[in-house]
Design an enzyme around this catalytic site. Structure first.
Site, short mmCIF file in Angstrom:
data_model
loop_
_atom_site.label_atom_id
_atom_site.label_comp_id
_atom_site.label_asym_id
_atom_site.label_seq_id
_atom_site.Cartn_x
_atom_site.Cartn_y
_atom_site.Cartn_z
N GLU A 43 36.06 49.03 48.55
CA GLU A 43 35.36 48.30 47.38
C GLU A 43 34.53 47.01 47.92
O GLU A 43 35.05 46.19 48.58
CB GLU A 43 36.44 47.99 46.39
N LYS A 112 31.41 50.07 38.43
CA LYS A 112 32.79 50.06 37.82
C LYS A 112 32.75 49.83 36.34
O LYS A 112 32.29 48.86 35.79
CB LYS A 112 33.45 48.73 38.61
N CYS A 148 38.58 51.60 42.09
CA CYS A 148 39.67 51.03 42.00
C CYS A 148 40.25 51.04 40.55
O CYS A 148 40.91 51.99 40.40
CB CYS A 148 39.47 49.32 42.37
#
Length: 590
Positions: A43, A112, A148
């Protein structure tokens, strides 16, 4: 349609803000991946994670975009496609995202969706959430690329599966804390895989960044929840994984299953790696610490040797006239076992000079905390002078118990650039020291298993003299190790009474017996980690007076913790990032 895929997981260390260095690591990993179809990076790898407010600097985002374009052009050369985490600005909004780089271009960008905003994370302040993502197209297959936090809730993975994702490739910047391996694999990854029937590759970064440390420990689980690949923890590793299309869909072939560190080794390695990266990236030549014959400084010295090597660790003993000879003997024995530089620097004359300077102002008053703290602060001053002159970073040896109670002295044993034991309770300090004497950690530079003298361990098992022996400005080092507390200074310090700026607190209840470290740390852990009230702890059998005094000290000494050096986060709730209480408040639970 491909029936075989090779996906390389590049579990790498990053340096926040070093965009050229992080980009170069991408190219090197692509070259090392060989005949892979895809190489995956963690990430925000291009700028480093977590970037905090640095990512709000437009120049950083622009530089990242330029290097991402350079990497995209590099993907035209024969070799695998790349998944690279980076920041993106779309329609004026800043996003945490990932780019698929292939055939000389940015083939796809995904953003994200789930932004964590708890504990160490405040991504909602930095980024805007992206829409629910759709899969990307890669060489005959359609992987979903959640980022994530996207897999910690079921919505993103279900959405990707509904839109045709055939596997999940999840890039992460997941910081270490105790027992997190089980949480990631059992409670998150396996649930998403079983829920959707799709395999999930989980790539995590490794390395230290300020108060956080990342353990790597990347893995792959198949759609039935079976673990197919387990990378190592605490070290960089480029792992090749092989995938086969079956009648039931894609499946990762069984590969390396590395054995992860035990709980104690993981905690030890976390401190070593965080300390190593912090010292190296801060530009210091090594470290210097007050080596005082106690368990805290002995463990800090051992951690420093494992992090940096003995040649870069300097232990300094600074006895006063109150210091028993046995204390310096233990300090010297510790230095010899570790093979570090050792200097004895008596401070008695300096203490006398300062007391003489203060003589007129102090005339007619009894000796108390003010005189006691002079010794601790002189030690901090001496270490700072050595740091300024020769370039090592000062290590503060204060542990979490001392920080909880305020028994570490401001500008004394709280002086320093890093506090390795900041998130380690006193009972855990002893456990780690015993573990280190039986093992050589997998990432340590120390050669021998036994590095802490038995005399130090034996003394550490004695009843707690430090924790409640003086007021909020007192120092554990001075009391329990150097023996510096003058007669009559025993008892619990109530920091709220306010006497002096750094030694805030009056000594009350002189001579009162205090609980052992096991009870003391249990109470602290329940209050700090779990927000248990004093009344709840009293109901469970703890003495009301003890619980009340501990709660009072915990709340009244927040000002010290705000001024303490950074230290690596090991628990679910460390001081600093996770627990941010007001400096002054009147709330008590008993």
């Amino acid at each position: 349609m491909a029936d075989k895929l090779r996906i390389t997981l590049a579990q790498l260390n990053q340096r926040v803000g070093d965009i050229p260095g992080n980009a170069q690591a991408v190219l090197q990993a692509r070259k090392a991946a060989g005949p892979a179809d895809l190489v995956v990076f963690p990430e925000l790898h291009l700028i480093g994670y977590p970037p905090e407010d640095l990512v709000l600097n437009p120049a950083l985002v622009e530089k990242a975009a330029a290097h991402l374009q350079m990497l995209a052009e590099a993907s035209a050369a024969p070799g695998p496609a790349m998944l690279v985490g980076a920041p993106f600005v779309l329609d004026g909004a800043l996003h945490n995202g990932v780019a698929l780089l292939d055939q000389g271009r940015i083939a796809a960008v995904r953003l994200k969706h789930e932004l964590p905003n708890y504990g160490t994370f405040d991504e909602k302040r930095l980024f805007q959430p992206g829409p629910l993502p759709e899969p990307v197209v890669l060489r005959g297959t359609m992987p979903g690329v959640p980022i994530c936090e996207d897999i910690w809730q079921p919505d993103v993975c279900r959405h990707l599966a509904d839109f045709g994702a055939e596997m999940f490739i999840c890039i992460n910047g997941s910081p270490y804390e105790a027992d997190k391996d089980t949480l990631r694999i059992e409670n998150v990854a396996k649930r998403r895989a079983i829920d959707t029937g799709l395999p999930l590759a989980y790539l995590n970064r490794v390395g230290g960044q300020d108060e956080l440390v990342f353990d790597g420990a990347s893995f792959v689980v198949n759609g039935d929840g079976a673990l197919a690949v387990q990378a190592c923890d605490w070290e960089e590793q480029v792992v090749s994984t092989n995938w086969t299309r079956t009648a039931q869909g894609w499946r990762c072939d069984r590969g390396e299953l590395a054995e992860l560190a035990s709980d104690q080794e993981a905690r030890y390695c976390a401190i070593v790696l965080a300390l190593r990266d912090h010292v190296e990236r801060s530009g210091f030549t090594g470290v210097v610490l007050g080596l005082n014959g106690g368990i805290d400084s002995a463990l800090c010295a051992a951690l420093a040797v494992d992090a940096l090597g003995a040649a870069r660790v300097w232990g300094v003993a600074m006895p006063s006239r109150f210091t028993p000879a046995v204390v310096c003997e233990r300090a010297l024995a510790c230095a010899r076992m570790l093979g570090i530089r050792y200097t004895q620097m008596p401070i008695g004359d300096s203490v006398d000079a300062i007391e003489a300077m203060l003589g007129e102002a102090f005339e007619g008053t009894a000796r108390d905390l003010a005189e006691e703290n002079l010794r601790a602060r002189l030690r901090g001053t001496a270490l700072m002078a050595l740091s300024n002159k020769f370039g090592p970073m000062i290590l503060s040896c204060a542990n979490k118990s001392a920080l909880s109670l305020g028994t570490a002295t401001l500008y004394g044993d709280l002086a320093g650039g890093f506090a390795p034991l900041k998130d380690v309770y006193r009972t855990q300090v002893l456990e780690l020291a015993r573990w280190r004497n039986r093992h050589v950690p997998r990432i340590g530079s120390g050669a021998a298993a036994r590095v802490i003298p038995e005399a130090v361990l034996a003394a550490a098992c004695e009843a707690p003299e430090m924790a409640m022996s003086t007021g909020g400005g007192a120092t554990q080092t001075a009391l329990s190790v150097f023996g510096d507390a003058p007669q009559g200074a025993r008892g619990i310090g109530r920091a709220g009474n306010g006497r002096g700026s750094g030694g805030q607190g009056a000594v009350v209840g002189a001579g009162e017996a205090m609980p052992g470290y096991d009870i003391l740390d249990t109470i602290l852990c329940e209050m700090v980690e779990h927000d248990r009230s004093a009344e709840q702890l009293v109901a469970e059998g703890f003495a009301r007076a003890t619980v009340s005094q501990i709660e009072d000290l915990l709340h009244a000494t927040e000002f010290k913790r705000r001024q303490a050096p950074p230290g690596v986060k090991l628990s679910a709730r460390n001081f600093g990032r996770d627990r941010r209480y007001p400096l002054t408040h009147a709330f008590r639970t008993v």
